[in-house]
Design an enzyme around this catalytic site. Structure first.
Site, mmCIF file in Angstrom:
data_model
loop_
_atom_site.group_PDB
_atom_site.id
_atom_site.type_symbol
_atom_site.label_atom_id
_atom_site.label_comp_id
_atom_site.label_asym_id
_atom_site.label_seq_id
_atom_site.Cartn_x
_atom_site.Cartn_y
_atom_site.Cartn_z
ATOM 1 N N HIS A 1 -4.918 -17.021 -5.432
ATOM 2 C CA HIS A 1 -5.414 -16.594 -4.597
ATOM 3 C C HIS A 1 -6.403 -17.264 -3.562
ATOM 4 O O HIS A 1 -7.420 -16.187 -2.826
ATOM 5 C CB HIS A 1 -6.095 -15.185 -4.773
ATOM 6 C CG HIS A 1 -6.453 -14.694 -5.900
ATOM 7 N ND1 HIS A 1 -6.244 -16.067 -7.416
ATOM 8 C CD2 HIS A 1 -7.968 -14.947 -6.903
ATOM 9 C CE1 HIS A 1 -6.990 -15.794 -7.972
ATOM 10 N NE2 HIS A 1 -7.862 -15.630 -8.011
ATOM 11 N N ASP A 2 -7.136 -18.076 -4.250
ATOM 12 C CA ASP A 2 -8.170 -18.842 -3.860
ATOM 13 C C ASP A 2 -7.707 -20.182 -3.268
ATOM 14 O O ASP A 2 -8.312 -20.950 -2.352
ATOM 15 C CB ASP A 2 -9.164 -19.437 -5.366
ATOM 16 C CG ASP A 2 -9.287 -18.643 -6.414
ATOM 17 O OD1 ASP A 2 -9.817 -17.216 -5.495
ATOM 18 O OD2 ASP A 2 -9.490 -18.779 -7.563
ATOM 19 N N ASP B 1 0.830 -1.352 -0.158
ATOM 20 C CA ASP B 1 0.412 -0.060 -0.596
ATOM 21 C C ASP B 1 0.997 1.240 0.043
ATOM 22 O O ASP B 1 1.913 1.066 0.775
ATOM 23 C CB ASP B 1 -1.003 0.124 1.298
ATOM 24 C CG ASP B 1 -1.432 1.233 1.880
ATOM 25 O OD1 ASP B 1 -1.847 1.864 0.571
ATOM 26 O OD2 ASP B 1 -2.250 1.364 2.699
HETATM 27 C C1 GLC Z 1 -11.759 -17.108 -10.297
HETATM 28 C C2 GLC Z 1 -11.239 -16.770 -9.590
HETATM 29 C C3 GLC Z 1 -12.200 -16.532 -8.022
HETATM 30 C C4 GLC Z 1 -12.932 -15.415 -8.481
HETATM 31 C C5 GLC Z 1 -13.824 -16.825 -8.955
HETATM 32 C C6 GLC Z 1 -15.298 -15.574 -10.601
HETATM 33 O O1 GLC Z 1 -11.956 -18.781 -9.397
HETATM 34 O O2 GLC Z 1 -9.780 -17.399 -9.023
HETATM 35 O O3 GLC Z 1 -11.029 -15.706 -7.045
HETATM 36 O O4 GLC Z 1 -13.779 -15.935 -7.191
HETATM 37 O O5 GLC Z 1 -12.804 -16.864 -10.697
HETATM 38 O O6 GLC Z 1 -14.692 -14.423 -11.322
HETATM 39 CA CA CA Z 2 -3.790 2.497 -1.822
#
Ligand code: GLC
Ligand code: CA
Length: 545
Positions: free
Chosen positions: A322-323, A28
């Site tokens: 990220h999932d 940030d």
């Molecule tokens: C994919 C992304 C996930 C998102 C989903 C809907 O799986 O990686 O983060 O929530 O698609 O766009």
């Molecule tokens: Ca910021």
């Protein structure tokens, strides 16, 4: 065919490593607690030092952030939370100076309900944008069918003013786009070409296997027209430049993967598939229904993908995104052997064929978190908690699943140093920092030759120096061994041998490297005994043939 093969060997994206940035959690720059583009620019030296060749940037386009940017309301503008279009142009230019390419995240299965197209579409059945989305007649009481959305509830949402339902595979704020409509497809291609002209060098295609849906037949992924759409998309956009494209495909099999990533370049460069990473859940159930990792099966799954795509397709290599929860907490050991096991997992993966992906913080061995339920920010986690409570699950059981699998495990702020909020922000972060940041952070590791960071650095360098990592044929060894993961990669000139003890117990190593082999990398600072592997010990050996 030979020509295609040779061309394909030289593709730039075959010997690089991609680094995924989840912008809101990376760095940030202005103290609002949310990571941003200027923050990323300020960390390019760090990324160059690591050695990566490209950044996969999770969505930064304009979005109401219902699903953290995977719900786009303007594909050709940047969300003010992350910066401006000028900042994006600067990032592309600055990254280029560090020999880093930018791969954008394209969310083409759905848009935000706040996108101009959808705002128009829901005005009337006659509106020119109506057919950009998927509508079905019904009454408020009778939904078109029983299909469910991935984030809970029905996949159909009623719009009273026009007396129709729209279809959404994810949240109600993510209406599915209608790829059957050629006008919609044209708009998408124009938008992609606009980004290509801005200097973007690749795209990651979000849930791309779900674009060709047929809800009346309950078809969500791998619809009949999927590969037809992909070939058109590729021809109209990607093939005009030397890009890398990677398709997220939860439903890919090795057979389908060969279509997606056909070396003739007719669709995409590679697939991002999840077969190995879904093994620790009860078969036929959800990811929250936890099961121990079947280790022998893990080896088989990797071996099958390695063998079947050899010369015929290209795969992504990853443990994290990220999932997904943090791999060191998931299949390694995030306490006593955190460093050893994080390096073992890295060595195991980076020796294989495919393009490796590092998810921010993985190179530091960042771990899962255990938050209180209202500290979680992810729509999926929050909905799951409510849904399972209503179904009568015990709170402790739900929390156990969330600790193990919540997407927020991967979304806590990047741990840069041991200052307040891990050096991520001067303000208050949008989501809690993992309390272990004083011990686990980048500043601690960059100069340390024995760190996880240094191990990743070495692995990235090896792929550039030794072509056998790119083109060597894979052979799984000791298939039935309950603790050893071992394989070779062999091309005309050289061979590498990768041996990993996947667990905490010291083992006798069933595979012995021959005397002519030289140690390239390992996760202990001495070579140890050739025939014994210590907890999570991993080594890569090399020889010329
Ligand atoms: C994919 C992304 C996930 C998102 C989903 C809907 O799986 O990686 O983060 O929530 O698609 O766009
Ligand atoms: Ca910021």
């Amino acid at each position: 065919m030979e020509n295609i093969k040779q061309n394909n060997q030289k593709k730039w994206w075959k010997n690089i490593v991609v680094y995924q940035i989840y912008p809101r959690s990376f760095a940030d720059s202005n103290g609002d607690g949310i990571g941003d583009l200027q923050g990323i620019i300020s960390k390019l030296d760090y990324l160059e030092q690591l050695g990566i060749g490209a950044i996969w940037l999770s969505p930064v386009c304009k979005s109401p952030q219902d699903d953290n940017g995977y719900d786009i309301s303007d594909y050709q503008d940047i969300d003010p939370m992350f910066g401006s279009l000028e900042d994006m142009e600067r990032l592309i230019a600055e990254a280029d100076k560090h020999q880093i390419r930018i791969i954008m995240d394209l969310v083409l299965n759905h848009s935000s309900d706040e996108h101009r197209w959808f705002q128009e579409a829901k005005k009337s059945r006659e509106n020119p944008y109506h057919d950009y989305y998927i509508w079905r007649d019904g009454t408020e009481e009778v939904v078109p069918n029983d299909m469910k959305a991935a984030f809970g509830g029905s996949a159909w949402e009623w719009v009273p003013q026009i007396g129709q339902y729209y279809f959404h595979q994810f949240s109600v704020k993510q209406p599915d786009l209608n790829w059957e409509n050629p006008k919609l497809r044209r708009e998408i291609y124009d938008m992609i070409n606009w980004w290509i002209e801005k200097g973007v060098k690749g795209f990651r295609l979000d849930v791309i296997d779900q674009i060709a849906k047929e809800p009346d037949r309950h078809i969500t992924n791998n619809g009949p027209r999927l590969h037809e759409f992909l070939r058109e998309l590729s021809k109209e956009t990607f093939q005009r430049a030397d890009l890398v494209t990677v398709g997220e495909a939860w439903g890919a099999t090795t057979k389908l993967a060969k279509l997606y990533s056909n070396p003739d370049n007719s669709e995409l460069s590679m697939v991002f598939q999840f077969e190995h990473i879904c093994l620790d859940q009860i078969k036929g159930k959800e990811k929250w229904d936890l099961a121990p990792l079947p280790f022998i099966e893990l080896k088989r799954v990797f071996a099958r993908w390695q063998k079947e795509l050899y010369g015929q397709g290209w795969n992504s290599l990853f443990w994290n995104n990220h999932d997904l929860p943090r791999i060191v907490s998931r299949w390694g050991n995030d306490e006593k052997y955190r460093v050893e096991s994080a390096k073992m997992l890295a060595i195991l993966l980076h020796g294989m064929q495919g393009t490796p992906y590092i998810y921010q913080g993985e190179e530091l061995g960042m771990t899962n978190v255990k938050f209180k339920i209202d500290e979680y920010r992810d729509i999926e986690t929050r909905n799951l908690y409510q849904e399972r409570l209503e179904k009568g699950y015990a709170k402790e059981d739900i929390m156990r699943s969330i600790y193990a699998k919540s997407r927020d495990n991967a979304r806590t702020p990047m741990q840069w140093n041991d200052e307040k909020y891990a050096g991520f922000t001067q303000g208050t972060p949008w989501i809690g920092v993992n309390p272990n940041y004083r011990e686990i952070n980048a500043a601690n590791q960059i100069q340390d030759k024995e760190s996880i960071f240094s191990c990743y650095q070495t692995l990235i360098r090896l792929r550039k120096e030794y072509p056998v990592f790119v083109d060597g044929e894979f052979e799984l060894l000791a298939e039935k061994d309950p603790a050893l993961f071992a394989y070779t990669r062999t091309n005309a000139d050289a061979q590498v041998l990768v041996i990993c003890n996947f667990f905490e117990k010291t083992i006798d190593c069933a595979i012995e490297p021959d005397r002519s082999m030289q140690l390239l990398v390992s996760n202990y600072n001495d070579e140890g005994q050739r025939k014994t592997l210590r907890p999570y010990e991993a080594r890569i050996y090399y020889k010329l043939r």
